[in-house]
Structures are given as C-alpha cells and as structure tokens.
Design a protein around this motif. Structure first.
Motif, PDB file in Angstrom:
ATOM      1  N   ILE A  64       0.859  -1.181   0.000  1.00 20.26           N
ATOM      2  CA  ILE A  64       0.000   0.000   0.000  1.00 20.26           C
ATOM      3  C   ILE A  64       0.895   1.232   0.000  1.00 20.26           C
ATOM      4  CG2 ILE A  64      -0.238   0.016   2.536  1.00 20.26           C
ATOM      5  CD1 ILE A  64      -3.203   0.934   2.041  1.00 20.26           C
ATOM      6  N   SER A  65       0.494   2.249  -0.774  1.00 18.73           N
ATOM      7  CA  SER A  65       1.339   3.445  -0.885  1.00 18.73           C
ATOM      8  C   SER A  65       1.417   4.168   0.457  1.00 18.73           C
ATOM      9  CB  SER A  65       0.781   4.378  -1.962  1.00 18.73           C
ATOM     10  OG  SER A  65      -0.534   4.778  -1.632  1.00 18.73           O
ATOM     11  N   ASP A  66       2.450   4.990   0.600  1.00 17.98           N
ATOM     12  CA  ASP A  66       2.678   5.659   1.879  1.00 17.98           C
ATOM     13  C   ASP A  66       1.502   6.536   2.295  1.00 17.98           C
ATOM     14  OD1 ASP A  66       3.172   7.462  -0.161  1.00 17.98           O
ATOM     15  OD2 ASP A  66       5.125   8.133   0.599  1.00 17.98           O
ATOM     16  N   ASP A  67       0.762   7.060   1.317  1.00 21.14           N
ATOM     17  CA  ASP A  67      -0.392   7.898   1.656  1.00 21.14           C
ATOM     18  C   ASP A  67      -1.675   7.080   1.805  1.00 21.14           C
ATOM     19  OD1 ASP A  67      -0.896   7.199  -0.947  1.00 21.14           O
ATOM     20  OD2 ASP A  67      -1.033   9.257  -1.714  1.00 21.14           O
ATOM     21  N   GLY A  68      -1.576   5.786   1.638  1.00 17.85           N
ATOM     22  CA  GLY A  68      -2.735   4.921   1.851  1.00 17.85           C
ATOM     23  C   GLY A  68      -3.760   4.935   0.730  1.00 17.85           C
ATOM     24  N   ARG A  69      -3.449   5.607  -0.375  1.00 16.72           N
ATOM     25  CA  ARG A  69      -4.449   5.770  -1.433  1.00 16.72           C
ATOM     26  C   ARG A  69      -4.403   4.677  -2.489  1.00 16.72           C
ATOM     27  NH1 ARG A  69      -7.954   9.747   0.293  1.00 16.72           N
ATOM     28  NH2 ARG A  69      -6.744  11.391   1.288  1.00 16.72           N
ATOM     29  N   LEU A  70      -3.249   4.049  -2.630  1.00 15.35           N
ATOM     30  CA  LEU A  70      -3.065   3.090  -3.721  1.00 15.35           C
ATOM     31  C   LEU A  70      -2.634   1.735  -3.172  1.00 15.35           C
ATOM     32  CD1 LEU A  70      -0.982   5.369  -6.133  1.00 15.35           C
ATOM     33  CD2 LEU A  70      -3.434   4.854  -6.294  1.00 15.35           C
ATOM     34  N   VAL A  71      -3.169   0.693  -3.783  1.00 11.65           N
ATOM     35  CA  VAL A  71      -2.757  -0.659  -3.433  1.00 11.65           C
ATOM     36  C   VAL A  71      -2.183  -1.297  -4.696  1.00 11.65           C
ATOM     37  CG1 VAL A  71      -3.557  -2.920  -2.690  1.00 11.65           C
ATOM     38  CG2 VAL A  71      -4.472  -0.868  -1.607  1.00 11.65           C
ATOM     39  N   ARG A  96       5.780   5.717  -4.117  1.00 11.23           N
ATOM     40  CA  ARG A  96       6.489   4.854  -5.066  1.00 11.23           C
ATOM     41  C   ARG A  96       6.334   3.388  -4.657  1.00 11.23           C
ATOM     42  NH1 ARG A  96      12.464   6.901  -5.019  1.00 11.23           N
ATOM     43  NH2 ARG A  96      11.929   7.053  -2.819  1.00 11.23           N
ATOM     44  N   PHE A  97       6.469   2.537  -5.637  1.00 15.22           N
ATOM     45  CA  PHE A  97       6.535   1.098  -5.398  1.00 15.22           C
ATOM     46  C   PHE A  97       7.820   0.570  -6.040  1.00 15.22           C
ATOM     47  CE2 PHE A  97       1.870   1.851  -5.449  1.00 15.22           C
ATOM     48  CZ  PHE A  97       1.568   1.391  -4.172  1.00 15.22           C
ATOM     49  N   VAL A  98       8.441  -0.378  -5.367  1.00 17.79           N
ATOM     50  CA  VAL A  98       9.661  -0.996  -5.890  1.00 17.79           C
ATOM     51  C   VAL A  98       9.418  -2.501  -5.976  1.00 17.79           C
ATOM     52  CG1 VAL A  98      12.153  -1.225  -5.611  1.00 17.79           C
ATOM     53  CG2 VAL A  98      10.981   0.785  -4.683  1.00 17.79           C
ATOM     54  N   PHE A  99       9.843  -3.114  -7.066  1.00 14.75           N
ATOM     55  CA  PHE A  99       9.625  -4.551  -7.238  1.00 14.75           C
ATOM     56  C   PHE A  99      10.682  -5.129  -8.166  1.00 14.75           C
ATOM     57  CE2 PHE A  99       7.692  -3.534 -11.329  1.00 14.75           C
ATOM     58  CZ  PHE A  99       7.057  -2.319 -11.089  1.00 14.75           C
ATOM     59  N   SER A 100      10.791  -6.468  -8.140  1.00 16.47           N
ATOM     60  CA  SER A 100      11.843  -7.126  -8.912  1.00 16.47           C
ATOM     61  C   SER A 100      11.261  -8.144  -9.869  1.00 16.47           C
ATOM     62  CB  SER A 100      12.849  -7.787  -7.963  1.00 16.47           C
ATOM     63  OG  SER A 100      13.523  -6.790  -7.221  1.00 16.47           O
ATOM     64  N   LEU A 101      12.024  -8.436 -10.898  1.00 16.07           N
ATOM     65  CA  LEU A 101      11.576  -9.311 -11.982  1.00 16.07           C
ATOM     66  C   LEU A 101      12.370 -10.619 -11.930  1.00 16.07           C
ATOM     67  CD1 LEU A 101      10.539  -6.469 -12.698  1.00 16.07           C
ATOM     68  CD2 LEU A 101      11.132  -6.924 -15.067  1.00 16.07           C
ATOM     69  N   TRP A 102      11.693 -11.689 -11.522  1.00 14.31           N
ATOM     70  CA  TRP A 102      12.325 -12.994 -11.354  1.00 14.31           C
ATOM     71  C   TRP A 102      13.031 -13.427 -12.630  1.00 14.31           C
ATOM     72  CZ3 TRP A 102      13.424 -17.144  -8.162  1.00 14.31           C
ATOM     73  CH2 TRP A 102      13.524 -18.408  -8.740  1.00 14.31           C
ATOM     74  N   ASP A 103      12.357 -13.364 -13.747  1.00 13.26           N
ATOM     75  CA  ASP A 103      12.917 -13.893 -14.996  1.00 13.26           C
ATOM     76  C   ASP A 103      13.952 -12.959 -15.607  1.00 13.26           C
ATOM     77  OD1 ASP A 103      10.928 -16.212 -15.307  1.00 13.26           O
ATOM     78  OD2 ASP A 103       9.597 -14.478 -15.191  1.00 13.26           O
ATOM     79  N   ALA A 104      13.773 -11.667 -15.399  1.00 12.87           N
ATOM     80  CA  ALA A 104      14.592 -10.691 -16.115  1.00 12.87           C
ATOM     81  C   ALA A 104      15.774 -10.175 -15.294  1.00 12.87           C
ATOM     82  CB  ALA A 104      13.725  -9.509 -16.557  1.00 12.87           C
ATOM     83  N   ASP A 108       7.069   5.341  -9.813  1.00 12.32           N
ATOM     84  CA  ASP A 108       6.700   6.560  -9.098  1.00 12.32           C
ATOM     85  C   ASP A 108       5.266   6.919  -9.480  1.00 12.32           C
ATOM     86  OD1 ASP A 108       6.272   9.161  -8.229  1.00 12.32           O
ATOM     87  OD2 ASP A 108       8.367   9.745  -8.532  1.00 12.32           O
ATOM     88  N   MET A 109       4.371   6.846  -8.497  1.00  6.28           N
ATOM     89  CA  MET A 109       2.946   7.051  -8.756  1.00  6.28           C
ATOM     90  C   MET A 109       2.494   8.432  -8.304  1.00  6.28           C
ATOM     91  SD  MET A 109       2.064   4.121 -10.080  1.00  6.28           S
ATOM     92  CE  MET A 109       0.303   4.392 -10.081  1.00  6.28           C
ATOM     93  N   SER A 110       3.440   9.342  -8.107  1.00  8.17           N
ATOM     94  CA  SER A 110       3.058  10.655  -7.569  1.00  8.17           C
ATOM     95  C   SER A 110       2.462  11.561  -8.634  1.00  8.17           C
ATOM     96  CB  SER A 110       4.266  11.328  -6.910  1.00  8.17           C
ATOM     97  OG  SER A 110       5.288  11.533  -7.862  1.00  8.17           O
ATOM     98  N   GLY A 111       2.685  11.257  -9.906  1.00  5.75           N
ATOM     99  CA  GLY A 111       2.154  12.084 -10.975  1.00  5.75           C
ATOM    100  C   GLY A 111       0.893  11.490 -11.581  1.00  5.75           C
ATOM    101  N   ALA A 112       0.483  12.042 -12.708  1.00  2.53           N
ATOM    102  CA  ALA A 112      -0.739  11.597 -13.355  1.00  2.53           C
ATOM    103  C   ALA A 112      -0.579  10.177 -13.910  1.00  2.53           C
ATOM    104  CB  ALA A 112      -1.108  12.558 -14.483  1.00  2.53           C
ATOM    105  N   ALA A 113       0.592   9.889 -14.449  1.00  2.83           N
ATOM    106  CA  ALA A 113       0.864   8.551 -14.970  1.00  2.83           C
ATOM    107  C   ALA A 113       2.085   7.995 -14.249  1.00  2.83           C
ATOM    108  CB  ALA A 113       1.130   8.627 -16.471  1.00  2.83           C
ATOM    109  N   PRO A 114       2.201   6.675 -14.167  1.00  2.00           N
ATOM    110  CA  PRO A 114       3.364   6.109 -13.483  1.00  2.00           C
ATOM    111  C   PRO A 114       4.653   6.477 -14.220  1.00  2.00           C
ATOM    112  CG  PRO A 114       1.758   4.376 -14.082  1.00  2.00           C
ATOM    113  CD  PRO A 114       1.275   5.655 -14.680  1.00  2.00           C
ATOM    114  N   ALA A 115       5.669   6.856 -13.466  1.00  2.00           N
ATOM    115  CA  ALA A 115       6.995   7.077 -14.037  1.00  2.00           C
ATOM    116  C   ALA A 115       7.865   5.915 -13.579  1.00  2.00           C
ATOM    117  CB  ALA A 115       7.569   8.408 -13.554  1.00  2.00           C
ATOM    118  N   ILE A 116       8.348   5.124 -14.545  1.00  2.00           N
ATOM    119  CA  ILE A 116       9.050   3.889 -14.202  1.00  2.00           C
ATOM    120  C   ILE A 116      10.555   4.050 -14.414  1.00  2.00           C
ATOM    121  CG2 ILE A 116       9.146   1.395 -14.583  1.00  2.00           C
ATOM    122  CD1 ILE A 116       6.338   2.117 -14.019  1.00  2.00           C
TER     123      ILE A 116
END
Lengths: 105, 392
Positions: free
Chosen positions: B117-124, B164-172, B179-187
């Motif tokens: 869950i995002s730090d502001d509690g708005r996004l899962v 923000r969310f951080v995650f890893s790619l098993w295969d890659a 970064d979900m702070s803007g209108a669209a995700p910045a990856i």
C-alpha cells in the motif's frame, strides 16, 4: 477421504503403477505434502506460482515416470529442488499418478 | 407546562455536549471501534481469515470467501480498519476488520504474489506471476488505476516513500521503481540486478531496497536516496563454492530484518543466516542454523532474531542473539511453523503452526508459552501496527 480411497483404488487397478508399497497412512501424508508443501510454489489449487501449474490439464497426460523423475531429481536451473532425499521412487511415482488422476480442488 | 423558552446559547452548547458525551459513552460500552491491538491470521487452505485480539490473546471473528490463500499476505489501511488481502489466485480482497466482512473483491490477475500500500494509503499495488507485472488499484474502490506489465514473474513488491513502489523481476533479473506521484506512473528500470531475484525488502527508513537472489550467491541493494539509484551486489559468494542444499521453501525477506546496526538475512541453499553491517553492507558474521531459514525476524528493538525453517525441518524455531550471533534458545512448536509476528513493542511473538491447526503465543523475552488459538492451516499473521511501517 472418499476421494482419496477412490484414487487409491484407481491406482491399484492401474497395474504396474500400483503403489502397493505406499500405505494408506503414507498416502494421506503424501496428499498433504502435495497440497501444502508443493502448494507453496505450485499453488494450493495447483494452478502454479513460482513453479509451473500442476493441474491434470497442465500436465496433459505426461508419462508418470517422467514426472516422478522431476520430483526426485528436480529441475536444475530452476527453483524445483530434488526431493530424492525425502521421498522414495515409489512415493514419487505415487505423487505423479496422483497429479495426473486427481482434479485439483 | 409553559411554553419552552428559547434555549440560551449556553444551554444549546450544554445539550450538544451531553449528546456527544452520550455518544462517546455508547462507543466505550461497545468495544467496536479500536483496532490497534487487532490482527488477522490467514487460514490458507480454507480461504478465510481469523480476526484476533492481541490483548485477549483470542480469536474474535472469522471472514470467509477469499479464494486461494496459499502464500497470501495483506496490508492495512492507515486507519487500521481495512485490510487488503493478496491471494495466490489473483484475488485482491478488501476486508473490514471491525464489521468482519468483505467490502470488495476483485480477481485482478491469474496468479499473484503479494502487494503493498502506498505511503499515503491511497493506492494498493499487487505483483503478479501471471500475467507478469504490477497492477495498481484505488484503495477506496479497488478500481485499477495503473497496469505495469513486466513480461516476467514479479516479486519483492514494497512501498517506498513518495508514493512509489519498488519490485523485482524474477525472470529478467531487474528491479523497477514505479513513481505514482504524478498523473501517470513514471518507471525507472534497473537492469543487472542478478539472477532470479526471489523477494525484496525495504528498510524502515525507506532508503534501502534489498533483493535476495536465488540464481547466484549474493544479494543486491539499491540506495533509493541516490540521485540515480543503481544495483550494488552485497554479500557476494557467501556460499563460497559449497554445494547448494535443496531449497524446499523459498526464504522470505519481508519483515523486521534490521537488528540494531545489522541486517540479518537468510542464506539460500545453505543452513545459515548472514549478518551484515547496515552501514557498509559487509558481512560481519554468520550463524549455522537448524535448516534452510525462511523468515529471520528481529524482535522489535533488535535484541534477538527468531528464525523458522523450510520443509522438512519446519517444526523448529531458533532464537539468535544479535550481539553474540549465537543461538540462545530453541523451541519446537510443532509441525510446519510457517510464520511469526511480534507485537509492536516486541513483548510477544505469535507463531502459526500449520499442521497442528494452531497459533501459539510466546513471551518474546522469557520464551514462556502464554496461550494458543485454534486456526485452520494458519499461515501469515499480521497485526495492525503494520499500517504505520514503511515496507509492511
């Protein structure tokens, strides 16, 4: 348990694959192992996870001996470990047949 | 009776105050509205949750109908009233732990593996094996607000400060920062993380993301405070060419892995936990253990670390002193110890014993058993204090 008994009966009928060395008690524990411990990677419903799906449909009538071989020796380069230290060949074959015969919950 | 004189302003205020007092009294008599010492326990085989009361050391309710909860985890809303449960079957379920009901449930993917869950509690956010990637949902409505395909099984998803969310790619072998702070995700995509990252953690200060590697000896860390975060290998070659032992259950990194000024991390394919200096990321010690460690969790405060183990050695817990790195206590709660959860100040630890259909409660200081709760194939235990921890 009724379903388990049915599977056992089926396997006894199946002839050479009959796991006559696997006692009903051991069979129940193997079934639990498949559900809970294989389930850690393959899902409780065997639809897969980090490991591949193990439903009847996914296995598509594969050779039970080939499946037993994977169970016993694992798949190098993947997260599938060898279960030979923990299972006999008969038990691995029992599990292979169980996966092929038993629909996932 | 004479007609009622217009009420004086003071009388009105007095009545209003009395009303408020009555409402407050009613609330006090109905212990419905405080969630600070509640928690949820996953019943993995039956797709249900038990609501527990930490002070009472008791189950107080059950919520059913959550699908395949193998490897399920959950996070809490900032008000500690709602939990977002991540099931293996791709189900994302929002439950109300006061009403003990499902508020909403969506099956958002075919096969998933945890969320945040995002730090502001708005996004899962949910990380998925099938299709690989992360999907982000509005915490109120569970409407999808972003779909981030990765083309890989996606693991080790954590929240980071700054929405923000951080995650890893098993295969890659990559780690992405969304970064979900803007209108669209910045990856931000970081390649070269290592072979088969299997899980990740973020430190309580939100600075360091650590991913464990299944495909090689070592871990990787990313300094999220850096202007340009980059993966840096840590504890390389800890196996030192020794043959890997079979791993019958993947270790988990999420948890309270920081013990004072050291990280404690499970080795993969070795029956050891590794101690690493939290400042320079060098190995300071290793402790031989009973089996393949799954969780190495520091008691809040960091004085000791409790470790549980993979199948078939999973009936045992060892407690390791973080100063001497020696095992100071061992207990055998029963078959298939899957998870441990400390109360927020570290007084107690609750332990799920899957194949005994039981959760045991221990005094974390004296190791005395204080109680137990019946549960069906219990796995994860989650207390509401997690709502206020980065990365949990």
């Amino acid at each position: 348990m009724a379903r388990l008994a049915a599977v056992l009966a089926l396997m006894l009928l199946a002839g050479p694959a009959a796991a006559d060395e696997v006692s009903p008690d051991r069979a129940a524990r193997l079934q639990h192992l498949v559900l809970q411990d294989c389930g850690s990677c393959h899902g409780l419903t065997r639809k897969g996870g980090l490991g591949s799906p193990l439903t009847r449909e996914a296995l598509g009538g594969a050779d039970p001996h080939a499946i037993a071989g994977i169970i016993l020796d694992g798949l190098p380069g993947t997260a599938m470990p060898p279960w030979r230290p923990l299972l006999t060949e008969t038990e691995a074959l029992w599990i292979a047949n169980y996966l092929l015969e038993e629909p996932a919950e | 009776m004479t007609s009622i004189a217009p009420l004086s302003r003071r009388a009105v205020l007095g009545l209003a105050a009395a009303g408020l007092l009555a409402a407050a009294t009613a609330r006090a008599e109905t212990p419905c509205c405080a969630t600070g010492d509640l928690g949820l326990i996953v019943e993995r085989a039956t797709g249900s949750l038990i609501v527990v009361d930490q002070s009472e050391r008791a189950a107080v309710g059950r919520i059913e109908g959550l699908g395949d909860l193998s490897h399920a985890s959950l996070v809490y809303s900032p008000d500690e009233r709602y939990a977002f449960v991540f099931g293996r079957d791709g189900g994302l379920t929002k439950v109300d732990i006061l009403a003990r009901t499902i508020v909403k449930r969506v099956v958002q993917a075919g096969n998933s593996i945890g969320g945040a869950i995002s730090d502001d509690g708005r996004l899962v956010a949910v990380s998925n094996y099938e299709p690989g990637g992360v999907r982000v949902f509005d915490a109120d409505t569970l409407d999808m607000v972003a779909d981030i395909p990765t083309g890989s099984k996606t693991v080790g998803l954590v929240d980071a400060p700054g929405r923000r969310f951080v995650f890893s790619l098993w295969d890659a072998g990559a780690t992405w920062i969304a970064d979900m702070s803007g209108a669209a995700p910045a990856i931000t995509k970081l390649a070269g993380v290592g072979t088969n990252p299997y899980d990740g953690l973020i430190t309580g200060d939100g600075r360091t993301y650590i991913a464990g590697l299944f495909g090689e000896d070592g871990l990787v860390r990313i300094d999220l405070w850096a202007k340009r975060p980059k993966p840096e290998r840590i504890l390389p070659h800890y196996g030192r060419g020794r043959e890997k032992l079979p791993v019958y259950k993947m270790p988990h990194l999420e948890g309270w892995a920081l013990a004072g000024d050291q990280f404690v991390l499970p080795a993969v394919g070795q029956h050891e936990v590794l101690w690493m200096d939290a400042r320079d990321f060098r190995e300071v010690a290793r402790t031989p253990t009973h089996g393949q460690p799954v969780f190495a969790m520091a008691r809040p405060g960091g004085r000791q670390v409790w470790v549980n183990y993979a199948h078939p050695l999973n009936d045992t817990i060892q407690v390791i002193d973080s100063q001497s790195h020696e095992i100071v206590h061992e207990l055998t709660p029963g078959p298939a110890v899957l998870h441990m959860e400390f109360t927020a100040r570290g007084t107690e630890v609750w332990v799920s014993v899957r194949d005994a259909d039981r959760v045991d409660i221990y005094d974390a200081v004296t190791f005395e058993k204080l109680g137990e709760i019946t549960a069906k194939s219990p796995s994860g235990i989650f207390f509401t204090a997690r709502a206020h921890r980065i990365g949990l």
